[in-house]
Design a protein around this motif. Structure first.
Motif, PDB file in Angstrom:
ATOM      1  N   UNK A  50      49.791  24.781 105.761  1.00 25.58           N
ATOM      2  CA  UNK A  50      49.839  25.136 107.442  1.00 25.58           C
ATOM      3  C   UNK A  50      51.065  25.697 107.654  1.00 25.58           C
ATOM      4  N   UNK A  51      52.275  25.083 107.117  1.00 18.56           N
ATOM      5  CA  UNK A  51      53.515  25.862 107.303  1.00 18.56           C
ATOM      6  C   UNK A  51      53.538  27.423 107.041  1.00 18.56           C
ATOM      7  N   UNK A  52      52.878  27.736 105.655  1.00 18.56           N
ATOM      8  CA  UNK A  52      53.080  28.758 105.177  1.00 18.56           C
ATOM      9  C   UNK A  52      52.186  29.804 105.954  1.00 18.56           C
ATOM     10  N   UNK A  57      52.677  34.516 110.697  1.00 26.80           N
ATOM     11  CA  UNK A  57      52.047  34.947 112.027  1.00 26.80           C
ATOM     12  C   UNK A  57      52.716  35.897 112.420  1.00 26.80           C
ATOM     13  N   UNK A  58      52.248  37.148 113.307  1.00 28.95           N
ATOM     14  CA  UNK A  58      52.818  38.200 113.569  1.00 28.95           C
ATOM     15  C   UNK A  58      53.580  37.544 115.072  1.00 28.95           C
ATOM     16  N   UNK A  59      52.801  36.803 115.714  1.00 36.00           N
ATOM     17  CA  UNK A  59      53.440  35.853 117.133  1.00 36.00           C
ATOM     18  C   UNK A  59      53.750  34.647 116.643  1.00 36.00           C
ATOM     19  N   UNK A  60      54.914  34.306 116.700  1.00 37.09           N
ATOM     20  CA  UNK A  60      55.467  33.004 116.335  1.00 37.09           C
ATOM     21  C   UNK A  60      55.097  32.243 117.718  1.00 37.09           C
ATOM     22  N   UNK A  61      55.010  30.651 117.369  1.00 35.28           N
ATOM     23  CA  UNK A  61      54.801  30.012 118.521  1.00 35.28           C
ATOM     24  C   UNK A  61      56.246  29.737 119.255  1.00 35.28           C
ATOM     25  N   UNK A  62      56.549  29.520 120.404  1.00 36.47           N
ATOM     26  CA  UNK A  62      57.607  29.385 120.874  1.00 36.47           C
ATOM     27  C   UNK A  62      57.814  27.952 121.721  1.00 36.47           C
ATOM     28  N   UNK A  63      58.745  27.193 121.340  1.00 37.84           N
ATOM     29  CA  UNK A  63      59.016  25.799 122.037  1.00 37.84           C
ATOM     30  C   UNK A  63      60.387  26.200 122.524  1.00 37.84           C
ATOM     31  N   UNK A 121      56.808  18.251 117.201  1.00 35.05           N
ATOM     32  CA  UNK A 121      55.682  18.836 116.088  1.00 35.05           C
ATOM     33  C   UNK A 121      54.496  19.369 116.755  1.00 35.05           C
ATOM     34  N   UNK A 122      54.195  20.570 116.409  1.00 36.49           N
ATOM     35  CA  UNK A 122      53.203  21.422 117.073  1.00 36.49           C
ATOM     36  C   UNK A 122      52.138  21.800 116.018  1.00 36.49           C
ATOM     37  N   UNK A 123      50.973  21.282 116.350  1.00 39.29           N
ATOM     38  CA  UNK A 123      49.840  21.684 115.473  1.00 39.29           C
ATOM     39  C   UNK A 123      48.670  22.239 116.077  1.00 39.29           C
ATOM     40  N   UNK A 124      47.984  23.478 115.583  1.00 42.79           N
ATOM     41  CA  UNK A 124      46.826  23.913 116.228  1.00 42.79           C
ATOM     42  C   UNK A 124      46.058  24.363 115.242  1.00 42.79           C
ATOM     43  N   UNK A 133      54.290  23.728 113.383  1.00 43.01           N
ATOM     44  CA  UNK A 133      55.485  24.339 113.875  1.00 43.01           C
ATOM     45  C   UNK A 133      56.306  23.185 114.137  1.00 43.01           C
ATOM     46  N   UNK A 134      57.616  23.071 113.698  1.00 40.52           N
ATOM     47  CA  UNK A 134      58.184  22.088 114.314  1.00 40.52           C
ATOM     48  C   UNK A 134      59.777  22.570 114.667  1.00 40.52           C
ATOM     49  N   UNK A 135      60.132  21.825 115.685  1.00 42.38           N
ATOM     50  CA  UNK A 135      61.576  22.074 116.200  1.00 42.38           C
ATOM     51  C   UNK A 135      62.214  20.970 116.830  1.00 42.38           C
TER      52      UNK A 135
END
Length: 140
Positions: A50-52, A57-63, A121-124, A133-135
């Protein structure tokens, strides 16, 4: 006081110290990172995948954490179907919170979170694949 009484007194004080330390340590709470630690380790390859996928991704998630307004703004890449945001507290598992996400950019309040270190911790899911994705942030 002679030597014999002094030695006995030292042993008694030492035994009382050790006994009080054992009493204090038994009363301490020890939180593991996860209660089902061994099962999580076996399934960890899925998390690595999932992390890989997220990294490619071309558009990264934003937190974006806004500490003044006590909210977290998030924006997921287009095409995602469902997701969840988990506020993970490493020091106390009882304070973890999970929120189901809906489409588009969202504002999630963080004012109910205790002060200290947190992981968002964001999962989708999108297109049949899972992403993660994690921040980290510190709640004032």
């Amino acid at each position: 006081m002679n030597w014999g009484k002094s030695i006995i007194l030292v042993f008694v004080v030492f035994a009382a110290f050790i006994g009080s330390m054992v009493y204090i340590m038994v009363g301490q709470r020890v939180d593991l990172v996860r209660a089902d630690y061994y099962q999580d380790e076996i399934a960890y390859q899925k998390q690595i995948d999932r992390v890989a996928r997220t990294a490619h991704l071309s558009n990264d998630p934003a937190l974006t954490v806004d500490l003044d307004r006590r909210q977290l703004a998030l924006h997921l890449p287009p095409g995602w179907t469902n997701g969840k945001l988990t506020f993970y507290r490493p020091s106390n598992g009882l304070q973890d919170r999970t929120i189901q996400l809906f489409a588009g950019q969202q504002l999630v309040p963080t004012e109910g979170l205790a002060k200290g270190f947190w992981r968002a911790q964001l999962s989708w899911s999108a297109g049949g694949d899972d992403y993660y994705y994690e921040q980290t942030f510190t709640q004032p």
